[in-house]
Design a protein around this motif. Structure first.
Motif, PDB file in Angstrom:
ATOM      1  N   VAL A  82      45.244  24.195  49.044  1.00  0.00           N
ATOM      2  CA  VAL A  82      45.962  25.216  48.276  1.00  0.00           C
ATOM      3  C   VAL A  82      44.987  25.805  47.264  1.00  0.00           C
ATOM      4  CG1 VAL A  82      47.923  25.663  46.754  1.00  0.00           C
ATOM      5  CG2 VAL A  82      48.086  23.875  48.504  1.00  0.00           C
ATOM      6  N   ARG A  83      44.885  27.135  47.247  1.00  0.00           N
ATOM      7  CA  ARG A  83      43.876  27.786  46.424  1.00  0.00           C
ATOM      8  C   ARG A  83      44.470  28.955  45.648  1.00  0.00           C
ATOM      9  NH1 ARG A  83      39.337  25.918  48.532  1.00  0.00           N
ATOM     10  NH2 ARG A  83      37.962  27.462  47.615  1.00  0.00           N
ATOM     11  N   VAL A  84      43.721  29.390  44.640  1.00  0.00           N
ATOM     12  CA  VAL A  84      44.000  30.673  43.994  1.00  0.00           C
ATOM     13  C   VAL A  84      43.092  31.680  44.693  1.00  0.00           C
ATOM     14  CG1 VAL A  84      43.766  31.998  41.846  1.00  0.00           C
ATOM     15  CG2 VAL A  84      44.612  29.638  41.795  1.00  0.00           C
ATOM     16  N   SER A  85      43.577  32.892  44.936  1.00  0.00           N
ATOM     17  CA  SER A  85      42.684  33.895  45.511  1.00  0.00           C
ATOM     18  C   SER A  85      42.788  35.205  44.748  1.00  0.00           C
ATOM     19  CB  SER A  85      42.964  34.111  47.008  1.00  0.00           C
ATOM     20  OG  SER A  85      44.288  34.484  47.214  1.00  0.00           O
ATOM     21  N   ILE A  86      41.676  35.905  44.726  1.00  0.00           N
ATOM     22  CA  ILE A  86      41.646  37.239  44.113  1.00  0.00           C
ATOM     23  C   ILE A  86      40.979  38.199  45.085  1.00  0.00           C
ATOM     24  CG2 ILE A  86      39.557  36.648  42.763  1.00  0.00           C
ATOM     25  CD1 ILE A  86      40.606  38.753  40.671  1.00  0.00           C
ATOM     26  N   PHE A  87      41.607  39.358  45.255  1.00  0.00           N
ATOM     27  CA  PHE A  87      41.093  40.403  46.144  1.00  0.00           C
ATOM     28  C   PHE A  87      40.509  41.512  45.272  1.00  0.00           C
ATOM     29  CE2 PHE A  87      42.887  39.043  50.252  1.00  0.00           C
ATOM     30  CZ  PHE A  87      43.699  38.011  49.808  1.00  0.00           C
ATOM     31  N   MET A  88      39.188  41.691  45.343  1.00  0.00           N
ATOM     32  CA  MET A  88      38.538  42.745  44.574  1.00  0.00           C
ATOM     33  C   MET A  88      38.823  44.100  45.230  1.00  0.00           C
ATOM     34  SD  MET A  88      37.458  40.968  42.191  1.00  0.00           S
ATOM     35  CE  MET A  88      36.507  39.575  41.557  1.00  0.00           C
ATOM     36  N   GLN A  89      38.752  45.156  44.439  1.00  0.00           N
ATOM     37  CA  GLN A  89      39.089  46.486  44.943  1.00  0.00           C
ATOM     38  C   GLN A  89      37.825  47.286  45.260  1.00  0.00           C
ATOM     39  OE1 GLN A  89      42.178  47.488  45.638  1.00  0.00           O
ATOM     40  NE2 GLN A  89      41.575  49.542  46.279  1.00  0.00           N
ATOM     41  N   GLY A  90      37.822  47.924  46.423  1.00  0.00           N
ATOM     42  CA  GLY A  90      36.714  48.787  46.809  1.00  0.00           C
ATOM     43  C   GLY A  90      35.867  48.186  47.904  1.00  0.00           C
TER      44      GLY A  90
ATOM     45  N   THR B 260      38.861  42.595  34.058  1.00  0.00           N
ATOM     46  CA  THR B 260      38.323  42.404  32.702  1.00  0.00           C
ATOM     47  C   THR B 260      38.158  40.910  32.406  1.00  0.00           C
ATOM     48  OG1 THR B 260      40.500  42.185  31.709  1.00  0.00           O
ATOM     49  CG2 THR B 260      39.630  44.428  31.904  1.00  0.00           C
ATOM     50  N   ASP B 261      37.727  40.617  31.198  1.00  0.00           N
ATOM     51  CA  ASP B 261      37.638  39.211  30.771  1.00  0.00           C
ATOM     52  C   ASP B 261      39.014  38.541  30.810  1.00  0.00           C
ATOM     53  OD1 ASP B 261      34.946  39.420  30.469  1.00  0.00           O
ATOM     54  OD2 ASP B 261      34.972  39.607  28.287  1.00  0.00           O
ATOM     55  N   ASP B 262      40.062  39.320  30.574  1.00  0.00           N
ATOM     56  CA  ASP B 262      41.416  38.761  30.650  1.00  0.00           C
ATOM     57  C   ASP B 262      41.769  38.363  32.086  1.00  0.00           C
ATOM     58  OD1 ASP B 262      41.912  38.927  27.974  1.00  0.00           O
ATOM     59  OD2 ASP B 262      42.978  40.840  28.074  1.00  0.00           O
ATOM     60  N   THR B 263      41.262  39.125  33.044  1.00  0.00           N
ATOM     61  CA  THR B 263      41.490  38.766  34.451  1.00  0.00           C
ATOM     62  C   THR B 263      40.832  37.416  34.744  1.00  0.00           C
ATOM     63  OG1 THR B 263      41.159  41.138  34.891  1.00  0.00           O
ATOM     64  CG2 THR B 263      41.439  39.682  36.796  1.00  0.00           C
ATOM     65  N   ILE B 264      39.603  37.255  34.252  1.00  0.00           N
ATOM     66  CA  ILE B 264      38.885  35.994  34.465  1.00  0.00           C
ATOM     67  C   ILE B 264      39.667  34.837  33.836  1.00  0.00           C
ATOM     68  CG2 ILE B 264      36.772  34.710  33.873  1.00  0.00           C
ATOM     69  CD1 ILE B 264      35.237  37.346  34.189  1.00  0.00           C
ATOM     70  N   LYS B 265      40.146  35.062  32.624  1.00  0.00           N
ATOM     71  CA  LYS B 265      40.919  34.031  31.920  1.00  0.00           C
ATOM     72  C   LYS B 265      42.174  33.661  32.724  1.00  0.00           C
ATOM     73  CE  LYS B 265      42.569  33.340  27.247  1.00  0.00           C
ATOM     74  NZ  LYS B 265      43.733  34.019  26.717  1.00  0.00           N
ATOM     75  N   GLU B 266      42.858  34.685  33.213  1.00  0.00           N
ATOM     76  CA  GLU B 266      44.087  34.436  33.990  1.00  0.00           C
ATOM     77  C   GLU B 266      43.779  33.623  35.250  1.00  0.00           C
ATOM     78  OE1 GLU B 266      46.067  38.043  35.270  1.00  0.00           O
ATOM     79  OE2 GLU B 266      47.405  36.917  36.591  1.00  0.00           O
ATOM     80  N   VAL B 267      42.723  34.002  35.967  1.00  0.00           N
ATOM     81  CA  VAL B 267      42.366  33.293  37.203  1.00  0.00           C
ATOM     82  C   VAL B 267      42.005  31.839  36.888  1.00  0.00           C
ATOM     83  CG1 VAL B 267      40.655  33.167  39.059  1.00  0.00           C
ATOM     84  CG2 VAL B 267      41.656  35.369  38.447  1.00  0.00           C
ATOM     85  N   LEU B 268      41.219  31.640  35.850  1.00  0.00           N
ATOM     86  CA  LEU B 268      40.810  30.268  35.493  1.00  0.00           C
ATOM     87  C   LEU B 268      42.020  29.414  35.126  1.00  0.00           C
ATOM     88  CD1 LEU B 268      37.488  30.727  33.476  1.00  0.00           C
ATOM     89  CD2 LEU B 268      37.804  30.314  35.907  1.00  0.00           C
TER      90      LEU B 268
ATOM     91  N   LEU C 153      45.050  29.791  36.258  1.00  0.00           N
ATOM     92  CA  LEU C 153      45.792  29.511  37.492  1.00  0.00           C
ATOM     93  C   LEU C 153      45.129  28.399  38.311  1.00  0.00           C
ATOM     94  CD1 LEU C 153      46.646  33.158  38.626  1.00  0.00           C
ATOM     95  CD2 LEU C 153      48.259  31.431  37.825  1.00  0.00           C
ATOM     96  N   CYS C 154      43.819  28.249  38.129  1.00  0.00           N
ATOM     97  CA  CYS C 154      43.082  27.225  38.888  1.00  0.00           C
ATOM     98  C   CYS C 154      43.213  25.824  38.285  1.00  0.00           C
ATOM     99  CB  CYS C 154      41.593  27.588  38.969  1.00  0.00           C
ATOM    100  SG  CYS C 154      41.253  29.015  39.995  1.00  0.00           S
ATOM    101  N   GLU C 155      43.779  25.723  37.124  1.00  0.00           N
ATOM    102  CA  GLU C 155      43.823  24.460  36.374  1.00  0.00           C
ATOM    103  C   GLU C 155      44.593  23.312  37.076  1.00  0.00           C
ATOM    104  OE1 GLU C 155      43.100  24.269  32.505  1.00  0.00           O
ATOM    105  OE2 GLU C 155      42.948  22.189  33.181  1.00  0.00           O
ATOM    106  N   PRO C 156      45.767  23.548  37.673  1.00  0.00           N
ATOM    107  CA  PRO C 156      46.546  22.420  38.207  1.00  0.00           C
ATOM    108  C   PRO C 156      45.769  21.589  39.235  1.00  0.00           C
ATOM    109  CG  PRO C 156      47.871  24.424  38.222  1.00  0.00           C
ATOM    110  CD  PRO C 156      46.475  24.822  37.854  1.00  0.00           C
TER     111      PRO C 156
END
Ligand code: SF4
Length: 164
Positions: A17-25, A49-57, A59-62
């Motif tokens: 089970v993973r977190v995923s992010i899809f970059m645009q472009g 932004t830096d807030d996106t990085i914070k949010e992803v990190l 979400l990865c914590e559990p």
């Protein structure tokens, strides 16, 4: 740079089970791309932004999250690679025991091997999608030209070591 989507729980892009992010472009425009809504560099959800990085990190914590997957769009396009590198570095620093997978249409040996981002990547699935080489049986990749590369072992040995 923008991103398209963050998935809090993804079981189809990498192991566990993973977190995923899809970059645009993405400028490759492969025939029958699985994700053409990510092509437009001005589209997607919002600025990365830096807030996106914070949010992803966060979400990865559990404990049950085994790692982070970065897809696209094209995470390694010149427009996106700086943000991808920043996220990859921050992820590995915070979670050295979780895995980082990245999918890119660029090639490990031709385009990417000297890029800083690879220092933080466990597995790179490289190469553009080639519709004529599509095979449902392939794991983690859509067409047989693509490679599932053990990045750290490949950098150490100076040659491509694949997992599949
Ligand atoms: S590299 Fe990936 S996102 Fe870009 S067009 Fe090809 S399949 Fe689609």
């Amino acid at each position: 740079m923008r991103y398209n989507l963050i998935r809090k729980m993804d079981i189809s892009n990498g192991p566990g089970v993973r977190v995923s992010i899809f970059m645009q472009g993405c400028a490759f425009h492969c025939k029958n791309c699985f994700n053409p809504e990510t092509w437009d560099f001005n589209g997607g959800k919002e600025e990365f932004t830096d807030d996106t990085i914070k949010e992803v990190l966060e979400l990865c914590e559990p404990e049950h999250i085994k790692g982070l997957s970065i897809l696209g769009g094209e995470p390694m396009h010149p427009n996106n690679i700086e943000g991808t590198t920043k996220l990859a570095k921050a992820f590995k620093e915070r979670y050295p025991n979780k895995t980082l997978w990245i999918w890119s249409g660029f090639l490990f040996d031709k385009d990417l091997k000297d890029k800083e981002v690879l220092k933080y990547v466990d597995t790179l699935v490289d190469g553009q999608y080639v519709d004529e080489l599509h095979d449902f049986k392939l794991k983690w990749r859509g067409s047989s030209n693509q490679r599932v590369i053990d990045v750290q072992e490949s950098l150490k040995q100076g040659k491509i070591i694949t997992l599949e």
